[in-house]
Design a protein around this motif. Structure first.
Motif, PDB file in Angstrom:
ATOM      1  N   GLU A  88      38.195  47.335  40.710  1.00 45.04           N
ATOM      2  CA  GLU A  88      38.377  46.209  41.635  1.00 45.04           C
ATOM      3  C   GLU A  88      39.736  46.285  42.337  1.00 45.04           C
ATOM      4  O   GLU A  88      39.853  46.016  43.529  1.00 45.04           O
ATOM      5  CB  GLU A  88      38.245  44.866  40.901  1.00 45.04           C
ATOM      6  CG  GLU A  88      36.870  44.600  40.333  1.00 45.04           C
ATOM      7  CD  GLU A  88      36.635  45.213  38.952  1.00 45.04           C
ATOM      8  OE1 GLU A  88      35.539  44.994  38.401  1.00 45.04           O
ATOM      9  OE2 GLU A  88      37.519  45.917  38.415  1.00 45.04           O
ATOM     10  N   MET A  89      40.764  46.651  41.596  1.00 43.72           N
ATOM     11  CA  MET A  89      42.097  46.763  42.180  1.00 43.72           C
ATOM     12  C   MET A  89      42.151  47.921  43.163  1.00 43.72           C
ATOM     13  O   MET A  89      42.728  47.804  44.241  1.00 43.72           O
ATOM     14  CB  MET A  89      43.135  46.943  41.062  1.00 43.72           C
ATOM     15  CG  MET A  89      44.549  46.754  41.506  1.00 43.72           C
ATOM     16  SD  MET A  89      44.833  45.055  42.023  1.00 43.72           S
ATOM     17  CE  MET A  89      45.771  45.349  43.493  1.00 43.72           C
ATOM     18  N   ASN A 147      50.422  50.718  37.077  1.00 45.36           N
ATOM     19  CA  ASN A 147      50.303  50.764  35.617  1.00 45.36           C
ATOM     20  C   ASN A 147      51.410  51.666  35.070  1.00 45.36           C
ATOM     21  O   ASN A 147      51.156  52.706  34.475  1.00 45.36           O
ATOM     22  CB  ASN A 147      48.922  51.292  35.230  1.00 45.36           C
ATOM     23  CG  ASN A 147      48.651  51.149  33.753  1.00 45.36           C
ATOM     24  OD1 ASN A 147      49.402  50.511  33.045  1.00 45.36           O
ATOM     25  ND2 ASN A 147      47.578  51.748  33.294  1.00 45.36           N
ATOM     26  N   GLU A 188      47.123  46.101  32.309  1.00 45.93           N
ATOM     27  CA  GLU A 188      45.658  46.159  32.293  1.00 45.93           C
ATOM     28  C   GLU A 188      45.113  46.863  33.527  1.00 45.93           C
ATOM     29  O   GLU A 188      43.910  46.929  33.724  1.00 45.93           O
ATOM     30  CB  GLU A 188      45.091  44.740  32.230  1.00 45.93           C
ATOM     31  CG  GLU A 188      45.463  43.990  30.973  1.00 45.93           C
ATOM     32  CD  GLU A 188      44.949  42.561  30.990  1.00 45.93           C
ATOM     33  OE1 GLU A 188      43.901  42.312  31.613  1.00 45.93           O
ATOM     34  OE2 GLU A 188      45.606  41.694  30.389  1.00 45.93           O
ATOM     35  N   GLY A 189      45.992  47.359  34.387  1.00 46.24           N
ATOM     36  CA  GLY A 189      45.552  48.025  35.616  1.00 46.24           C
ATOM     37  C   GLY A 189      45.049  47.053  36.668  1.00 46.24           C
ATOM     38  O   GLY A 189      44.278  47.423  37.543  1.00 46.24           O
ATOM     39  N   LYS A 190      45.511  45.795  36.580  1.00 46.33           N
ATOM     40  CA  LYS A 190      45.025  44.752  37.477  1.00 46.33           C
ATOM     41  C   LYS A 190      46.104  44.221  38.418  1.00 46.33           C
ATOM     42  O   LYS A 190      45.957  43.135  38.981  1.00 46.33           O
ATOM     43  CB  LYS A 190      44.461  43.590  36.661  1.00 46.33           C
ATOM     44  CG  LYS A 190      43.249  43.975  35.835  1.00 46.33           C
ATOM     45  CD  LYS A 190      42.753  42.798  35.021  1.00 46.33           C
ATOM     46  CE  LYS A 190      41.543  43.168  34.186  1.00 46.33           C
ATOM     47  NZ  LYS A 190      41.101  42.032  33.358  1.00 46.33           N
ATOM     48  N   ALA A 191      47.199  44.980  38.603  1.00 46.82           N
ATOM     49  CA  ALA A 191      48.277  44.524  39.481  1.00 46.82           C
ATOM     50  C   ALA A 191      49.017  45.711  40.065  1.00 46.82           C
ATOM     51  O   ALA A 191      49.106  46.774  39.437  1.00 46.82           O
ATOM     52  CB  ALA A 191      49.244  43.631  38.718  1.00 46.82           C
ATOM     53  N   TYR A 212      40.816  46.885  46.434  1.00 51.88           N
ATOM     54  CA  TYR A 212      41.669  45.989  47.223  1.00 51.88           C
ATOM     55  C   TYR A 212      42.781  46.720  47.955  1.00 51.88           C
ATOM     56  O   TYR A 212      43.328  46.197  48.925  1.00 51.88           O
ATOM     57  CB  TYR A 212      42.275  44.889  46.347  1.00 51.88           C
ATOM     58  CG  TYR A 212      41.331  43.767  46.073  1.00 51.88           C
ATOM     59  CD1 TYR A 212      40.824  42.987  47.108  1.00 51.88           C
ATOM     60  CD2 TYR A 212      40.938  43.470  44.773  1.00 51.88           C
ATOM     61  CE1 TYR A 212      39.945  41.954  46.850  1.00 51.88           C
ATOM     62  CE2 TYR A 212      40.054  42.432  44.511  1.00 51.88           C
ATOM     63  CZ  TYR A 212      39.562  41.676  45.561  1.00 51.88           C
ATOM     64  OH  TYR A 212      38.688  40.648  45.307  1.00 51.88           O
ATOM     65  N   LEU A 269      44.409  52.012  37.367  1.00 54.52           N
ATOM     66  CA  LEU A 269      43.924  50.785  38.006  1.00 54.52           C
ATOM     67  C   LEU A 269      42.427  50.593  37.783  1.00 54.52           C
ATOM     68  O   LEU A 269      41.650  51.555  37.818  1.00 54.52           O
ATOM     69  CB  LEU A 269      44.199  50.828  39.513  1.00 54.52           C
ATOM     70  CG  LEU A 269      45.660  50.784  39.939  1.00 54.52           C
ATOM     71  CD1 LEU A 269      45.751  50.895  41.456  1.00 54.52           C
ATOM     72  CD2 LEU A 269      46.339  49.523  39.449  1.00 54.52           C
ATOM     73  N   VAL A 270      42.042  49.345  37.588  1.00 58.80           N
ATOM     74  CA  VAL A 270      40.618  49.028  37.466  1.00 58.80           C
ATOM     75  C   VAL A 270      39.976  49.217  38.839  1.00 58.80           C
ATOM     76  O   VAL A 270      40.650  49.136  39.872  1.00 58.80           O
ATOM     77  CB  VAL A 270      40.392  47.590  36.936  1.00 58.80           C
ATOM     78  CG1 VAL A 270      40.954  47.435  35.540  1.00 58.80           C
ATOM     79  CG2 VAL A 270      40.978  46.555  37.873  1.00 58.80           C
ATOM     80  N   LEU A 327      49.660  41.714  34.158  1.00 57.33           N
ATOM     81  CA  LEU A 327      48.393  42.365  34.510  1.00 57.33           C
ATOM     82  C   LEU A 327      48.582  43.836  34.849  1.00 57.33           C
ATOM     83  O   LEU A 327      47.611  44.583  34.923  1.00 57.33           O
ATOM     84  CB  LEU A 327      47.733  41.624  35.668  1.00 57.33           C
ATOM     85  CG  LEU A 327      47.263  40.199  35.358  1.00 57.33           C
ATOM     86  CD1 LEU A 327      46.709  39.533  36.607  1.00 57.33           C
ATOM     87  CD2 LEU A 327      46.237  40.187  34.250  1.00 57.33           C
ATOM     88  N   HIS A 328      49.817  44.255  35.054  1.00 58.35           N
ATOM     89  CA  HIS A 328      50.088  45.681  35.306  1.00 58.35           C
ATOM     90  C   HIS A 328      49.564  46.532  34.159  1.00 58.35           C
ATOM     91  O   HIS A 328      49.007  47.604  34.389  1.00 58.35           O
ATOM     92  CB  HIS A 328      51.590  45.925  35.466  1.00 58.35           C
ATOM     93  CG  HIS A 328      52.148  45.433  36.755  1.00 58.35           C
ATOM     94  ND1 HIS A 328      52.148  46.180  37.907  1.00 58.35           N
ATOM     95  CD2 HIS A 328      52.738  44.257  37.072  1.00 58.35           C
ATOM     96  CE1 HIS A 328      52.712  45.495  38.880  1.00 58.35           C
ATOM     97  NE2 HIS A 328      53.081  44.321  38.401  1.00 58.35           N
TER      98      HIS A 328
END
Length: 66
Positions: free
Chosen positions: A16-17, A41, A53-56, A20, A13-14, A50-51
């Protein structure tokens, strides 16, 4: 917060994620329910998800009361 099982990969995960996740957990807490992440991911997702990209993340919702 817990993960569904050992197949859930939060390591990609990024930042930012990751930041959250405590916010999401607080919402679940307000519904008197534990946050369970069922996918991040990992697994198979749609094209352009977006999974990858580590964004979900996916979370369990059937345990959230009305």
């Amino acid at each position: 917060m817990k993960v569904k099982d050992e197949t859930v990969n939060l390591s990609g995960l990024v930042p930012e994620m990751r930041n959250y996740l405590p916010v999401i957990e607080q919402v679940y807490t307000e519904f008197h329910t534990e946050l369970v992440v069922t996918s991040a991911n990992d697994g198979k997702h749609g094209n352009g998800s977006l999974h990858y990209e580590g964004k979900a993340v996916d979370t369990r919702t059937w345990n959230v009361l009305d």
